[in-house]
Design a protein around this motif. Sequence first.
Motif, PDB file in Angstrom:
ATOM      1  N   GLU A   2       0.962  -1.213  -0.111  1.00 30.61           N
ATOM      2  CA  GLU A   2      -0.111  -0.050   0.002  1.00 30.61           C
ATOM      3  C   GLU A   2       0.845   1.235  -0.078  1.00 30.61           C
ATOM      4  O   GLU A   2       1.895   1.489   0.869  1.00 30.61           O
ATOM      5  N   THR A   3       0.666   2.149  -0.868  1.00 31.52           N
ATOM      6  CA  THR A   3       1.338   3.527  -0.979  1.00 31.52           C
ATOM      7  C   THR A   3       0.772   4.504   0.118  1.00 31.52           C
ATOM      8  O   THR A   3      -0.204   4.173   0.548  1.00 31.52           O
ATOM      9  N   LEU A   4       1.683   5.474   0.173  1.00 33.02           N
ATOM     10  CA  LEU A   4       1.235   6.601   1.233  1.00 33.02           C
ATOM     11  C   LEU A   4       0.032   7.043   0.558  1.00 33.02           C
ATOM     12  O   LEU A   4      -1.006   7.263   1.375  1.00 33.02           O
ATOM     13  N   GLY A   5      -0.354   7.261  -0.431  1.00 29.31           N
ATOM     14  CA  GLY A   5      -1.379   7.870  -1.252  1.00 29.31           C
ATOM     15  C   GLY A   5      -2.652   7.038  -0.862  1.00 29.31           C
ATOM     16  O   GLY A   5      -3.911   7.566  -0.576  1.00 29.31           O
ATOM     17  N   TYR A   6      -2.483   5.754  -1.057  1.00 28.93           N
ATOM     18  CA  TYR A   6      -3.740   4.805  -0.807  1.00 28.93           C
ATOM     19  C   TYR A   6      -4.149   4.866   0.804  1.00 28.93           C
ATOM     20  O   TYR A   6      -5.364   4.925   1.263  1.00 28.93           O
ATOM     21  N   LEU A   8      -3.516   7.254   2.868  1.00 27.20           N
ATOM     22  CA  LEU A   8      -4.259   8.704   3.142  1.00 27.20           C
ATOM     23  C   LEU A   8      -5.806   8.531   2.852  1.00 27.20           C
ATOM     24  O   LEU A   8      -6.355   9.026   3.587  1.00 27.20           O
ATOM     25  N   LYS A   9      -5.931   8.092   1.531  1.00 23.93           N
ATOM     26  CA  LYS A   9      -7.439   8.168   1.053  1.00 23.93           C
ATOM     27  C   LYS A   9      -8.017   7.140   1.835  1.00 23.93           C
ATOM     28  O   LYS A   9      -9.294   7.405   2.366  1.00 23.93           O
ATOM     29  N   SER A  10      -7.725   5.944   2.145  1.00 30.21           N
ATOM     30  CA  SER A  10      -8.334   5.174   3.052  1.00 30.21           C
ATOM     31  C   SER A  10      -8.872   5.582   4.441  1.00 30.21           C
ATOM     32  O   SER A  10      -9.762   5.573   5.157  1.00 30.21           O
ATOM     33  N   LYS A  11      -7.529   6.198   5.053  1.00 33.25           N
ATOM     34  CA  LYS A  11      -7.977   6.560   6.374  1.00 33.25           C
ATOM     35  C   LYS A  11      -9.040   7.961   6.463  1.00 33.25           C
ATOM     36  O   LYS A  11      -9.739   8.215   7.248  1.00 33.25           O
ATOM     37  N   ARG A  12      -8.660   8.683   5.498  1.00 34.10           N
ATOM     38  CA  ARG A  12      -9.607   9.847   5.269  1.00 34.10           C
ATOM     39  C   ARG A  12     -11.123   9.400   5.175  1.00 34.10           C
ATOM     40  O   ARG A  12     -12.064  10.166   5.839  1.00 34.10           O
ATOM     41  N   LYS A  13     -10.976   8.474   4.324  1.00 33.27           N
ATOM     42  CA  LYS A  13     -12.663   8.029   4.151  1.00 33.27           C
ATOM     43  C   LYS A  13     -13.113   7.413   5.292  1.00 33.27           C
ATOM     44  O   LYS A  13     -14.510   7.490   5.736  1.00 33.27           O
ATOM     45  N   SER A  14     -12.325   6.445   6.006  1.00 34.02           N
ATOM     46  CA  SER A  14     -12.983   6.044   7.434  1.00 34.02           C
ATOM     47  C   SER A  14     -13.149   7.199   8.428  1.00 34.02           C
ATOM     48  O   SER A  14     -14.153   6.691   9.344  1.00 34.02           O
ATOM     49  N   THR A  47       4.069  18.381   7.121  1.00 36.60           N
ATOM     50  CA  THR A  47       2.864  18.057   6.686  1.00 36.60           C
ATOM     51  C   THR A  47       2.482  16.750   7.166  1.00 36.60           C
ATOM     52  O   THR A  47       1.283  16.330   7.358  1.00 36.60           O
ATOM     53  N   LEU A  48       3.476  15.900   6.722  1.00 38.64           N
ATOM     54  CA  LEU A  48       3.044  14.506   7.164  1.00 38.64           C
ATOM     55  C   LEU A  48       2.717  14.218   8.435  1.00 38.64           C
ATOM     56  O   LEU A  48       1.933  13.586   8.810  1.00 38.64           O
ATOM     57  N   SER A  49       3.368  14.865   9.532  1.00 38.17           N
ATOM     58  CA  SER A  49       3.020  14.746  10.785  1.00 38.17           C
ATOM     59  C   SER A  49       1.483  15.282  11.110  1.00 38.17           C
ATOM     60  O   SER A  49       1.001  14.781  12.011  1.00 38.17           O
ATOM     61  N   LYS A  50       1.298  16.491  10.561  1.00 38.09           N
ATOM     62  CA  LYS A  50       0.157  17.032  10.716  1.00 38.09           C
ATOM     63  C   LYS A  50      -1.265  16.030  10.191  1.00 38.09           C
ATOM     64  O   LYS A  50      -2.023  16.103  10.728  1.00 38.09           O
ATOM     65  N   LEU A  51      -0.710  15.582   8.927  1.00 37.16           N
ATOM     66  CA  LEU A  51      -1.645  14.481   8.615  1.00 37.16           C
ATOM     67  C   LEU A  51      -1.947  13.247   9.334  1.00 37.16           C
ATOM     68  O   LEU A  51      -3.147  12.801   9.676  1.00 37.16           O
ATOM     69  N   GLU A  56      -5.747  10.582  13.066  1.00 36.71           N
ATOM     70  CA  GLU A  56      -5.375  10.061  14.277  1.00 36.71           C
ATOM     71  C   GLU A  56      -4.521   8.611  13.982  1.00 36.71           C
ATOM     72  O   GLU A  56      -5.022   7.372  14.276  1.00 36.71           O
ATOM     73  N   THR A  57      -3.496   8.695  13.424  1.00 37.75           N
ATOM     74  CA  THR A  57      -2.690   7.663  13.163  1.00 37.75           C
ATOM     75  C   THR A  57      -0.971   7.955  13.315  1.00 37.75           C
ATOM     76  O   THR A  57      -0.895   9.043  13.795  1.00 37.75           O
ATOM     77  N   SER A  58      -0.213   7.085  12.908  1.00 36.31           N
ATOM     78  CA  SER A  58       1.090   7.564  13.113  1.00 36.31           C
ATOM     79  C   SER A  58       1.835   7.656  11.757  1.00 36.31           C
ATOM     80  O   SER A  58       1.432   7.183  10.751  1.00 36.31           O
ATOM     81  N   THR A  59       3.059   8.442  11.778  1.00 32.03           N
ATOM     82  CA  THR A  59       3.494   8.610  10.713  1.00 32.03           C
ATOM     83  C   THR A  59       4.229   7.365  10.222  1.00 32.03           C
ATOM     84  O   THR A  59       4.151   7.050   8.924  1.00 32.03           O
ATOM     85  N   ASP A  60       4.603   6.593  11.003  1.00 22.02           N
ATOM     86  CA  ASP A  60       5.199   5.250  10.808  1.00 22.02           C
ATOM     87  C   ASP A  60       4.167   4.256   9.679  1.00 22.02           C
ATOM     88  O   ASP A  60       4.459   3.739   9.241  1.00 22.02           O
ATOM     89  N   TYR A  61       2.959   4.421  10.186  1.00 23.30           N
ATOM     90  CA  TYR A  61       1.787   3.727   9.704  1.00 23.30           C
ATOM     91  C   TYR A  61       1.885   4.410   8.188  1.00 23.30           C
ATOM     92  O   TYR A  61       1.699   3.613   7.183  1.00 23.30           O
ATOM     93  N   LEU A  62       1.674   5.724   8.088  1.00 28.02           N
ATOM     94  CA  LEU A  62       1.489   6.141   6.763  1.00 28.02           C
ATOM     95  C   LEU A  62       2.568   5.879   5.836  1.00 28.02           C
ATOM     96  O   LEU A  62       2.345   5.686   4.696  1.00 28.02           O
ATOM     97  N   LEU A  63       3.724   5.790   6.428  1.00 26.04           N
ATOM     98  CA  LEU A  63       5.083   5.430   5.572  1.00 26.04           C
ATOM     99  C   LEU A  63       5.265   3.977   5.431  1.00 26.04           C
ATOM    100  O   LEU A  63       6.034   3.699   4.857  1.00 26.04           O
ATOM    101  N   GLY A  64       4.493   3.222   5.807  1.00 25.88           N
ATOM    102  CA  GLY A  64       4.483   1.788   5.707  1.00 25.88           C
ATOM    103  C   GLY A  64       5.420   1.039   6.526  1.00 25.88           C
ATOM    104  O   GLY A  64       5.878  -0.078   6.215  1.00 25.88           O
TER     105      GLY A  64
END
Length: 67
Positions: A2-6, A8-14, A47-51, A56-64
């Motif tokens: 899963e990419t960063l974009g995927y 982000l989109k998944s978390k945003r929709k949830s 920006t990644l940190s703010k995202l 409500e997740t971690s940067t580690d999760y977003l970065l895979g």
Amino acid sequence: METLGYKLKSKRKSKKLTQQKIAEKLNINRVTYQGYETDKHKPDIDTLSKLADILETSTDYLLGRYD
């Protein structure tokens, strides 16, 4: 993988947030945020940190670094 974009989109929709709402929270243009979700652009570290906070997740999760 899963990419960063995927992720982000998944978390945003949830969280039932729109791209516009997240862009407003970040003080950026919606098209810029859309570029993050489509993996055309990468957010800087601040920006990644703010995202991570907004979604409500971690940067580690977003970065895979973990699922």
